[in-house]
Structure formats: structure tokens, C-alpha cells
Design an enzyme around this catalytic site. Structure first.
Site, mmCIF file in Angstrom:
data_model
loop_
_atom_site.group_PDB
_atom_site.id
_atom_site.type_symbol
_atom_site.label_atom_id
_atom_site.label_comp_id
_atom_site.label_asym_id
_atom_site.label_seq_id
_atom_site.Cartn_x
_atom_site.Cartn_y
_atom_site.Cartn_z
ATOM 1 N N PRO A 78 0.819 -1.222 0.000
ATOM 2 C CG PRO A 78 -0.706 -1.510 1.745
ATOM 3 C CD PRO A 78 0.571 -2.047 1.196
ATOM 4 C CD GLU A 105 1.606 -5.872 10.947
ATOM 5 O OE1 GLU A 105 1.113 -4.768 10.652
ATOM 6 O OE2 GLU A 105 0.918 -6.897 11.127
ATOM 7 C CG ASP A 157 -8.448 -2.341 -23.226
ATOM 8 O OD1 ASP A 157 -9.666 -2.567 -23.340
ATOM 9 O OD2 ASP A 157 -7.610 -3.193 -22.936
#
Ligand code: 4GX
Length: 246
Positions: A78, A105, A157
Site C-alpha cells: 500500500p 506487517e 481499451d
């Protein structure tokens, strides 16, 4: 999870046909201790576990030796830069890409010395990097020649053009009270192209105006967008006037 997913669909067929080669490596095979530990407690304390650096370094060394050359090493996290269609296209020209899947983690910070890019598939927390890695494999594979049947459909696309897709319809022409837009039944291909451009632009303007800053628009698209923006400004002005009673 990874094996079962890679056996399916467009990616599964690409692997079967030898267009791409995907190898899965279990970090436990690169451990030296009795428990085959890939994680340990964090220095400084706190909850959760951290992935040990040595098994990752050994795995990367083994992959590099086997493939003969330095691969592009990606870490799914992230904390990474958002994974985009442009990044997928870029990675598709690397001979080898390693997707390092974090668990727990995260990984020992020193692993980053061997990582080319940290990539995030979106702002939510998953329980491992495997699903993001599969997302990256899928999006990258689509840029490898032959993987998607129709090269034209990859080029067109929506995200390759930088705009959202236009609406699609199939038979029947009427479902309940809902009709297919008349222009699509007209057979007028110039009109259909124009309608689709307008719909793509209108959707992008309303749902993802941020995309318009980077989109490459042709002359006609710039004109259509200006018209749509004027319509939108008109509506905003109307709403403002109603509020202020002017
Ligand atoms: N887009 N996760 C990775 C463990 C982790 C944390 C830090 C390395 C560094 C995610 C995402 C994602 C959860 C995968 C935490 N590994 N990855 N994992 N969203 O949520 O890519």
C-alpha cells in the site's frame, strides 16, 4: 491461490500457449533454519511480524541466475505508487519481472535495495501481496503481443486512450421499457463513432475529471469536450442562480 488463478482465462491461455512464463517461488525454500522461518519479530517492538531479508535475497539471486539477467523487481505494498495502465505497459517490455508478495506487517526495509518499484493496486488493506501480484500479472500480460486476441481492442481499451469506456449494448433492441440508443441501430458508422466519443467524454467528465488532464484527445474530441463542459457550466450556473434567487 496463485496457481489456481493463473490457470484461468486470458492469462491461463497465454501460459498454455507459451506466450508468457510465470514461475511461483515459495520463500520457505530459501530458508536455512529448522522452522523454515520467513518472518521475525520487529526491532523496536510492536505487534505483527516482519519478513526476513535473507530468504528474499536468496530467492532473487536464484531467479536472476536462472533467467540470466537482472529482472525488474516489484514489491506490492500500500506504500507504493498507484499501479496504472501506463505502468502495466512499461513492465510488459521487461524481459523478466519479479513480483515480491509481502505478508504480515511488511518486509525488512533493507529489501528495498533490491526493489526497483513499489506498487499499490489501490487504497485498501489486503492480507497479502498475492492478489495485487495477480492483478499486475493480468494487466501486464494483456500488453504482450498475441495474449489478447484482438490487438485493436488493447489499443482501444479505455485506459490506453485515457478515457472511460462508452456504453455497450447487445440484442434484444428492447428490454422492458429500455431501448438501445437509436444511433447504434442506424448503421451510420461516422455517427456511431461520434456518439461513442461523446459518451466516453461525458462519463469521464462526470466520473473521473482527473483523467482528462492526461488524456490525449483528437480535434473532434477536444471540440466535443468543450461542448460538454459548456453544458455542465450551464447547469452549474443554473443551480447557483436558483440558490441565490437571481
Ligand atoms: N496494493 N497489501 C502487502 C504486506 C506488506 C506491507 C508493506 C510489503 C510492505 C496492497 C495493496 C496491500 C497488504 C499487500 C499488506 N508488504 N498491496 N501486504 N493495496 O494492501 O498492493
Amino acid at each position: 491461490m496463485i496457481e489456481a488463478s493463473l490457470a484461468e482465462g486470458v492469462v491461463g491461455r497465454a501460459i498454455e500457449r507459451g506466450l508468457i512464463d510465470v514461475a511461483i517461488h515459495d520463500l520457505r525454500n530459501f530458508t536455512a533454519d529448522r522452522h523454515r522461518s520467513v518472518d521475525d519479530v520487529p526491532y523496536g517492538g510492536g505487534p505483527g511480524m516482519v519478513m526476513k531479508p535473507e530468504p528474499i535475497f536468496k530467492a532473487l539471486d536464484a531467479i536472476e541466475a536462472r533467467r540470466g539477467g537482472r529482472p525488474t523487481v516489484l514489491l506490492t505494498t500500500p506504500q507504493g505508487a498507484r499501479f496504472t495502465q501506463a505502468a502495466a505497459e512499461r513492465y510488459s517490455s521487461s524481459k523478466n519481472v519479479v513480483l515480491l508478495c509481502g505478508r504480515y506487517e511488511g518486509v525488512d526495509e533493507r529489501v528495498l535495495s533490491r526493489v526497483d518499484e513499489e506498487v499499490s493496486i489501490g487504497d485498501y488493506v489486503l492480507s497479502g501481496g498475492e492478489l495485487p501480484a495477480l492483478v499486475v500479472v493480468d494487466a501486464v500480460a494483456r500488453f504482450v503481443p498475441g495474449v489478447v486476441g484482438d490487438d485493436q481492442s488493447v489499443a482501444e481499451d479505455s485506459f490506453s486512450r485515457g478515457l472511460l469506456d462508452f456504453p455497450h449494448y447487445t440484442r434484444p433492441a428492447v428490454v422492458g421499457a429500455e431501448r438501445v440508443p437509436e444511433v447504434l441501430l442506424s448503421g451510420n458508422h461516422a455517427e456511431i463513432r461520434r456518439w461513442r466519443k461523446r459518451e466516453s467524454l461525458a462519463r469521464t467528465l462526470v466520473r473521473r475529471p482527473d483523467l482528462l488532464e492526461k488524456a490525449t484527445l483528437d480535434e473532434e474530441e477536444r471540440r466535443l469536450l468543450a461542448e460538454l463542459q459548456e453544458l455542465q457550466d450551464g447547469r452549474i450556473a443554473e443551480l447557483q442562480n436558483r440558490k441565490t434567487g437571481q
